[in-house]
Each structure stands twice: as C-alpha cells, then as structure tokens.
Design an enzyme around this catalytic site. Structure first.
Site, mmCIF file in Angstrom:
data_model
loop_
_atom_site.group_PDB
_atom_site.id
_atom_site.type_symbol
_atom_site.label_atom_id
_atom_site.label_comp_id
_atom_site.label_asym_id
_atom_site.label_seq_id
_atom_site.Cartn_x
_atom_site.Cartn_y
_atom_site.Cartn_z
ATOM 1 N N SER A 278 -116.619 -55.870 -31.599
ATOM 2 C CA SER A 278 -116.012 -55.041 -32.641
ATOM 3 C C SER A 278 -116.257 -53.549 -32.484
ATOM 4 C CB SER A 278 -116.481 -55.494 -34.016
ATOM 5 O OG SER A 278 -115.838 -56.691 -34.384
ATOM 6 N N ALA A 279 -117.138 -53.140 -31.598
ATOM 7 C CA ALA A 279 -117.240 -51.705 -31.311
ATOM 8 C C ALA A 279 -115.924 -51.188 -30.743
ATOM 9 C CB ALA A 279 -118.393 -51.422 -30.353
#
Length: 416
Positions: free
Chosen positions: A77-78
C-alpha cells in the site's frame, strides 16, 4: 548537510553509505533488519540531500543474490502514496480540482448515485467504494485494471459514503480512472512521466520494470505462512462476515484465489496495474518523492510541486476513526499520519508488511524504506512496525545535525 570526506563505518551485513551524523540510523537498521529473511533498503533525505542510502540481505528467492542500490521491492500500500502524488501533479497544472465532482472528469463515474462524490472524498477514502465483493468474482478479474476501473465507475457506493473507510485495493483503480480521464494515460506510464522523470530518478515503476532497466525487481522472500495454508484458504472466505477490524479489512481485499497473486514462484500481481499495491520501487526513489514533499515541492532536479500544492495535500481531511482498519489515520489527500513518538508531525503511506514513504515538512526530512518479505502472520506485527521504529532515529539524527557537536547515541530497542 552531508559530512563529505567522512564515511560512517557501516555495521556488518549492511551496504551503501551513511553520513556520520546519521550513523545511529544505520545501526538501528542493522539491528532491526540486517539479519534473517530476505532483504531491504533504507534511504533518508534531509533538506533535499540524501544522507543515508543503505541496504542489507538478499533479493532472490534462493537467498543468494545480494541486495544493492538498484534493487526494488513491491511496497504494497505504500504504492498509494505514489499514485496520490500523480494526482497532485495533475492538480498543480489545473487539470484536477479537489472539490470538483469526480464525474466532471470521469463521466462514467457519475452512475449509481455517485455524481456528487468529489476528488477530495476519493483521496480521503470517503467515497464508499472500499469493498471488492461486488466488483470482482475472482483474482483473474483483479488483474484486468481497465475492467476494475469500469466496474468502480458503475458501482453503487455503500452506506460508508462520506465516512473514512480504507479503500485497500479500490483506491488505486479510482486514482488511475481519474488520471486516465484527464490525461488519456494509464498509471504505469504516469508513474514514469509524472514522478520518475520530473524527479530525475530511476527506480519507480508500476509492476515489473521492463527488461534492460537499471532497476531490478526483487523476488518475494519467505512465505505467506498461515495465509496460504489449506486451512487458511478455507477460513479466508468466512472472514468477510466477521464483525470488527478483521472482517472490515478482508472485505476490501478478498476475492477467491487472491493468494495466488502472491505466489512466490510466479507472482501474477506484478503483471498488471494495481496502483494501490504493486509499485516496484527502490528505497532511494521512494524517499526522493517524499523528500520533494518535505521541501515544499522542491527537488534537486527542479520544482516538483508548488509550495501551495504541498500545503494543500498535507492538510488533514478527517480525524475520524477509519471504518475499515479502526485506526485514527488523520487522512491527508492520499497520505496518512504515522502516530509513533518522534514522528507524529510527518505523514506518508505505509504498506502491508511495513514498507513506507514518509515526509516531515517541519524538519525537511524524508524516509523511504522497502523490503521483499511476504506478509507472513508469524512475523507480520514486527515487520509492519520496522519503519515506525526506524523513523525516530532519523528524526533525532536530523535534529542533532542542526546542532553542531551533538551526538545521537544508538539506544537498542527490541529487534524484528
């Protein structure tokens, strides 16, 4: 700020370089990460200058190829932080207004009661479009990014419309659908043209880097453990009905066969455009994005974002409890706070298993941290918090670097 001509003696097993003033950061990295499964890298920037660029471990499945400066990892999710930054670049050129309805740009999105949902709501996870169950029947459909954009455009929002509920996977396709509507380009291309090229850096891709690129994708290390066991695969479909955080999260990521996308021998997740999860980045490149944000939009390669744009994207949109993860994320426009002592003032985006990009505009400090460990439940809690544990060392070192004569001691914490 870097102490040129001097070199910090890196701990055993750690490659790269670190300014002596940030030696405590390298020592902390070695303690928390240099041993054990897989590999990873950490980059720290201060005042736009890279003061730490270190790595450790191995990048291949067999554990024989050493990590180096060109090794990239999938930060889960970065990736959302990078996709969000693409949107801010477009907004900076007047192509997107945060308070305009998404349907003003993406006409099909106005279907099923969504005509008034704004870009701001989309970027603060308040669009009521977090759940996958009505969008995809299996993992194969998740690999068709154009199909997922179309289904989100046609979808009906849930009762959570207007309230923050983490859009674990749908966020990326919502960003790409919006960006495509104003540029006629996919997000993979925009990662290069709107992020990598303006910053003058290599090491930023969506999906697998092309053959011949300097950036080399690492393989997944370890295993999914219980998540990919026979019992785990039987139990996973039931989790979507569980009340509370586990069920809420699983409804945003689970479709039958999802675990197959992370197969260590053939990770199909890297063969698509999934801007919420499958970026492939080096720590140095991820840190460079947040360094420009930390420096009010200025990068060594020129202006990346206007100072006013950075002020807007950094503004907290909501402090309500997130209805998916049940945490007070303090959502900005596509980024969240990192509520750990010494790093609360900054913001960025953390990924599953702990990779992260982070910026603190007050100290003009930024961090990029990536690794290739799979999210094994046995280690997930410790992996997820590595970046949180490293950030305070960087904050203290940056503070000391501005105070000549101050030495930042390394105070060991519990290792990962």
């Amino acid at each position: 700020m870097a102490d040129r001509g001097k070199e910090f003696a890196l701990p055993p097993g750690v490659g790269g370089h670190a300014d002596p003033k940030f030696g405590s950061v390298a020592t902390a990295f070695a303690r928390h990460f240099a041993r054990g499964r897989g590999g990873g890298a950490l980059a720290v920037y201060l005042d736009g200058e890279q003061v730490v660029d270190i790595w450790a471990g191995t990048s291949d499945r067999a554990g024989k190829t050493l990590w180096d400066s060109n090794t990239a990892a999938m930060p889960y999710s970065a990736s959302k932080g990078i996709a969000s930054t693409v949107i801010h670049r477009l907004a900076d050129r007047g192509l997107i207004d945060y308070d305009a309805p998404v349907a003003e740009y993406w006409r099909e999105f106005g279907a099923n009661g969504k005509s008034r949902i704004t870009v701001r709501q989309l970027m603060s996870h308040s669009a009521g479009l977090s759940e996958l169950s009505s969008l995809a029947a299996n993992a194969d459909e998740l690999l068709d990014h154009r199909l997922m954009e179309q289904r989100l455009a046609a979808a009906k929002p849930s009762v959570l419309l207007g309230r923050p509920a983490y859009h674990s996977l749908t966020y990326g396709w919502l960003m790409s659908g919006l960006a495509r509507s104003v540029t006629d380009k996919g997000m993979a291309e925009l990662f290069r043209t709107e992020i990598a090229h303006p910053l003058g850096v290599e090491g930023i891709y969506l999906g697998t880097p092309p053959a011949g690129a300097p950036t080399v994708a690492s393989s997944f290390a370890g295993s999914m453990g219980a998540m990919n066991s026979r019992a785990g695969r039987r139990f996973a479909p039931r989790t979507v009905t569980i009340p509370g955080p586990l069920g809420a999260f699983m409804r945003t990521v689970f479709v039958p066969g999802f675990e197959s996308l992370l197969d260590v021998d053939s990770p199909r997740i890297l063969d698509t455009e999934m801007p919420a999860a499958n970026a492939m980045v080096t720590a140095s490149a991820l840190g460079a994005i947040y360094s420009a944000i930390a420096c009010d939009g200025q990068s060594p390669n020129g202006r990346f974002l206007s100072a006013e744009r950075v002020r807007q994207l950094a503004h907290v949109q909501t402090r309500q409890l997130d209805r998916t993860l049940y945490l007070p994320f303090a959502w900005r426009l596509g980024y969240h706070s990192i509520p750990v002592p010494g790093a609360q003032r900054g913001f960025g985006h953390v990924g599953l298993a702990g990779s992260m990009g982070w910026a603190d505009r007050n100290s003009r400090l930024a961090i990029g941290f990536v690794h290739n460990r799979l999210p094994d439940l046995r280690y997930l809690a410790s992996d997820q918090t590595i970046g949180f544990r490293l950030a305070p060392y960087a904050v203290r070192a940056a503070r000391a670097a501005r105070s000549p004569g101050t030495v930042v001691p390394f105070r060991p914490q519990r290792s990962a």
